[in-house]
Design a protein around this motif. Structure first.
Motif, PDB file in Angstrom:
ATOM      1  N   HIS A  46      33.002 -28.859  58.829  1.00  0.00           N
ATOM      2  CA  HIS A  46      33.187 -29.923  57.909  1.00  0.00           C
ATOM      3  C   HIS A  46      34.378 -30.043  57.432  1.00  0.00           C
ATOM      4  CE1 HIS A  46      28.407 -29.550  57.523  1.00  0.00           C
ATOM      5  NE2 HIS A  46      28.593 -28.220  57.577  1.00  0.00           N
ATOM      6  N   ILE A  47      34.923 -31.188  57.935  1.00  0.00           N
ATOM      7  CA  ILE A  47      36.331 -31.479  57.833  1.00  0.00           C
ATOM      8  C   ILE A  47      36.509 -31.847  56.287  1.00  0.00           C
ATOM      9  CG2 ILE A  47      37.964 -33.244  58.727  1.00  0.00           C
ATOM     10  CD1 ILE A  47      37.041 -31.145  60.714  1.00  0.00           C
ATOM     11  N   LEU A  48      37.546 -31.278  55.822  1.00  0.00           N
ATOM     12  CA  LEU A  48      38.051 -31.976  54.507  1.00  0.00           C
ATOM     13  C   LEU A  48      38.635 -33.262  54.551  1.00  0.00           C
ATOM     14  CD1 LEU A  48      39.791 -29.450  52.295  1.00  0.00           C
ATOM     15  CD2 LEU A  48      38.307 -31.088  51.549  1.00  0.00           C
ATOM     16  N   VAL A  69      43.502 -19.068  69.442  1.00  0.00           N
ATOM     17  CA  VAL A  69      42.307 -19.503  69.983  1.00  0.00           C
ATOM     18  C   VAL A  69      41.220 -18.485  69.942  1.00  0.00           C
ATOM     19  CG1 VAL A  69      41.142 -20.865  71.564  1.00  0.00           C
ATOM     20  CG2 VAL A  69      43.651 -21.216  71.479  1.00  0.00           C
ATOM     21  N   GLY A  70      40.162 -18.754  69.330  1.00  0.00           N
ATOM     22  CA  GLY A  70      39.217 -17.552  69.409  1.00  0.00           C
ATOM     23  C   GLY A  70      38.567 -17.415  68.084  1.00  0.00           C
ATOM     24  N   ASP A  71      37.565 -16.377  68.010  1.00  0.00           N
ATOM     25  CA  ASP A  71      36.827 -16.172  66.650  1.00  0.00           C
ATOM     26  C   ASP A  71      37.769 -15.381  65.875  1.00  0.00           C
ATOM     27  OD1 ASP A  71      35.403 -14.806  64.954  1.00  0.00           O
ATOM     28  OD2 ASP A  71      33.757 -14.207  66.369  1.00  0.00           O
ATOM     29  N   ILE A  90      37.478 -22.795  55.055  1.00  0.00           N
ATOM     30  CA  ILE A  90      36.868 -21.914  56.286  1.00  0.00           C
ATOM     31  C   ILE A  90      35.361 -22.352  56.501  1.00  0.00           C
ATOM     32  CG2 ILE A  90      38.172 -20.163  55.225  1.00  0.00           C
ATOM     33  CD1 ILE A  90      35.529 -18.943  54.271  1.00  0.00           C
ATOM     34  N   PRO A  91      34.892 -21.787  57.678  1.00  0.00           N
ATOM     35  CA  PRO A  91      33.418 -21.900  58.006  1.00  0.00           C
ATOM     36  C   PRO A  91      32.667 -21.173  57.131  1.00  0.00           C
ATOM     37  CG  PRO A  91      34.810 -20.746  59.725  1.00  0.00           C
ATOM     38  CD  PRO A  91      35.573 -21.268  58.934  1.00  0.00           C
ATOM     39  N   TYR A  92      31.734 -21.548  56.514  1.00  0.00           N
ATOM     40  CA  TYR A  92      30.969 -20.942  55.369  1.00  0.00           C
ATOM     41  C   TYR A  92      30.421 -19.853  56.004  1.00  0.00           C
ATOM     42  CZ  TYR A  92      32.354 -24.645  52.411  1.00  0.00           C
ATOM     43  OH  TYR A  92      33.145 -25.375  51.288  1.00  0.00           O
TER      44      TYR A  92
HETATM   45  N1  SAH Z   1      40.034 -26.628  58.018  1.00  0.00           N
HETATM   46  C1  SAH Z   1      39.211 -27.803  58.488  1.00  0.00           C
HETATM   47  C2  SAH Z   1      38.209 -27.572  59.221  1.00  0.00           C
HETATM   48  C3  SAH Z   1      37.005 -27.032  58.384  1.00  0.00           C
HETATM   49  S1  SAH Z   1      35.556 -26.703  59.325  1.00  0.00           S
HETATM   50  C4  SAH Z   1      39.170 -28.986  57.544  1.00  0.00           C
HETATM   51  O1  SAH Z   1      39.457 -28.526  56.171  1.00  0.00           O
HETATM   52  O2  SAH Z   1      39.342 -30.303  57.735  1.00  0.00           O
HETATM   53  C5  SAH Z   1      35.695 -25.140  59.926  1.00  0.00           C
HETATM   54  C6  SAH Z   1      36.564 -24.898  61.029  1.00  0.00           C
HETATM   55  O3  SAH Z   1      36.622 -23.622  61.433  1.00  0.00           O
HETATM   56  C7  SAH Z   1      36.191 -25.652  62.363  1.00  0.00           C
HETATM   57  O4  SAH Z   1      37.312 -26.168  62.802  1.00  0.00           O
HETATM   58  C8  SAH Z   1      35.435 -24.416  62.989  1.00  0.00           C
HETATM   59  O5  SAH Z   1      35.613 -24.828  64.545  1.00  0.00           O
HETATM   60  C9  SAH Z   1      36.421 -23.245  62.889  1.00  0.00           C
HETATM   61  N2  SAH Z   1      35.588 -22.052  63.347  1.00  0.00           N
HETATM   62  C10 SAH Z   1      34.356 -21.848  63.063  1.00  0.00           C
HETATM   63  N3  SAH Z   1      34.205 -20.438  63.209  1.00  0.00           N
HETATM   64  C11 SAH Z   1      35.326 -19.967  63.291  1.00  0.00           C
HETATM   65  C12 SAH Z   1      35.629 -18.571  63.839  1.00  0.00           C
HETATM   66  N4  SAH Z   1      34.932 -17.580  63.679  1.00  0.00           N
HETATM   67  N5  SAH Z   1      37.089 -18.390  64.117  1.00  0.00           N
HETATM   68  C13 SAH Z   1      37.781 -19.267  63.847  1.00  0.00           C
HETATM   69  N6  SAH Z   1      37.630 -20.682  63.680  1.00  0.00           N
HETATM   70  C14 SAH Z   1      36.319 -20.725  63.214  1.00  0.00           C
END
Ligand code: SAH
Length: 306
Positions: free
Chosen positions: A30-32, A104-106, A122-124
Motif C-alpha cells: 500500500h503505497i503512501l 533485496v529479500g525478506d 512497513i508491510p503490516y
Molecule cells: N514504503 C512504501 C511502500 C509500502 S508497502 C510506501 O510507503 O510507499 C510495503 C512494502 O514492503 C512493499 O514494497 C512490499 O513489497 C515490501 N515488503 C513486504 N514484505 C516484505 C518483507 N518481508 N521484507 C521486505 N520488504 C517487504
C-alpha cells in the motif's frame, strides 16, 4: 524547488501504476501517496545529515527519495524484485544513486546492517516480528518512526488496565519508549488498505533492563494466556505445573541438590504468589515492575520458566 521535485516523484509513481506494476496484496503493498504524510513522518524523525537510515519496504520509493535528501545514506530493504527495479530506475543518474543501498529479500530473514534511525511505512503483516527484530538489534539505533495498522499501534502503547493491553504492549514497553505520533487515514494510501493507520515512534531503552528475557517471556506467556484470569488460576493449569516442576527438577539435578522432602510445586507457587501479593492479580492490570518483581521472587525460590 522542492515542490517541483515532489511533483516529479508523483508523476513517476503514477507512471509505475500505469505501467501495470500491480500492487501485490501478499506483500502488503500500500503505497503512501500523500506527500504531506511522508513529510510529517520525516519531520518527526529529526533526521541528521550524518545519519544512516534504514527503510523497510521502500516500494516505489516515495519516502526513499525524501529520505535521501536528508541523510548521509539510506539502506532500503525490499522483498519484491519488481519494486527494487523501479526504485533503482528512480534514482539512476541522480546524486542519490550512490547514497542508496538496496537489500533485496525478506527483512525478517536478513541480518540488518548498522543504522542510526529507521523510518518506514512497513508491510503490516510483519509488524510484530519486525518490532522485536529491531528492538533486539545491536548496536542500538536512536529511534524508529513507523507506520502501523491503527489497532496494532494502540496495542504497542496500551497501559495496564487498557482494553488493548497485552503481551505485545508489555514486551515492547520493556525494551522501548513508545509514543503515538499521528493518525493516518486509509485514503492516504494506494490502493487503500482496509484498516486505518497510525505512526508510532519507538525509542529503544539503552541500556535494556537487566533481566533474563527467556525467563521473562516464559512468565508473561503464562500470565497472559488468559489476561482476565487471576495469576493463581493461571498457575493452576496442569501443563504449567508440569513444566515448572520439570524445570525445577532439572535445575536441582544440575546443581546436585536434592529435591526437598514433601516438595509440592503447586504449594510452592501459591506461596510465592501470595508472598508477592499477586495471587489475586490479573495480568491485564499488571505493569512491568510487577512482573519483574514476580520473576525475581520465582527465580529466588529456584522456579524457572525456561
Ligand atoms: N514504503 C512504501 C511502500 C509500502 S508497502 C510506501 O510507503 O510507499 C510495503 C512494502 O514492503 C512493499 O514494497 C512490499 O513489497 C515490501 N515488503 C513486504 N514484505 C516484505 C518483507 N518481508 N521484507 C521486505 N520488504 C517487504
Amino acid at each position: 524547488m522542492p515542490k517541483i521535485k515532489r511533483d516529479k516523484s508523483y508523476s513517476q509513481h503514477k507512471e509505475v501504476a500505469r505501467q501495470g506494476i500491480l500492487f501485490n496484496k501478499d506483500f502488503g503493498q500500500h503505497i503512501l501517496k500523500n506527500p504531506q504524510v511522508i513529510q510529517s513522518m520525516l519531520d518527526k524523525s529529526a533526521l541528521r545529515s550524518t545519519d544512516i537510515a534504514l527503510e523497510i519496504g521502500p516500494g516505489t520509493g516515495n519516502m526513499t527519495v525524501r529520505l535521501l535528501e536528508k541523510v548521509k545514506k539510506v539502506i532500503a530493504c525490499e522483498i519484491d524484485p519488481r519494486l527494487v527495479a523501479e526504485l533503482q530506475k528512480r534514482v539512476l543518474g541522480t546524486p542519490f544513486q550512490s547514497k542508496l543501498q538496496i537489500l533485496v529479500g525478506d527483512v525478517l530473514k536478513m541480518e540488518l546492517p548498522f543504522f542510526n534511525i529507521c523510518v518506514a511505512n512497513i508491510p503490516y503483516q510483519i509488524s510484530s516480528p519486525l518490532v522485536f527484530k529491531l528492538l533486539l538489534h545491536r548496536p542500538f539505533f536512536r529511534c524508529a518512526v513507523l507506520m502501523f495498522q491503527r489497532e496494532f499501534a494502540y496495542r504497542l502503547v496500551a497501559k495496564p488496565g487498557d482494553k488493548l493491553y497485552c503481551r505485545l504492549s508489555l514486551n515492547t514497553q520493556l525494551l522501548a519508549k513508545v509514543e503515538l505520533l499521528m493518525k493516518v487515514g486509509k485514503n492516504n494510501f494506494r490502493p487503500p488498505p482496509k484498516v486505518e493507520s497510525n505512526v508510532v515512534r519507538i525509542e529503544p531503552r539503552n541500556p535494556p533492563p537487566p533481566i533474563n528475557f527467556k525467563e521473562w517471556d516464559g512468565l508473561t506467556r503464562i500470565a497472559f494466556v488468559r489476561k482476565n484470569k487471576t495469576l493463581s488460576a493461571a498457575f493452576k493449569q496442569s501443563t504449567v505445573l508440569a513444566l515448572l516442576e520439570k524445570n525445577y527438577t532439572t535445575a536441582c539435578s544440575l546443581m546436585n541438590k536434592a529435591i526437598p522432602e514433601g516438595f509440592d510445586i503447586k504449594e510452592k507457587i501459591e506461596s510465592i504468589l501470595s508472598d508477592c501479593g499477586a495471587a489475586e492479580k490479573r495480568a491485564r492490570v499488571m505493569d512491568i515492575d510487577d512482573f519483574i518483581m514476580l520473576l525475581h521472587a520465582f527465580n529466588k525460590e529456584g522456579i524457572h520458566f525456561s
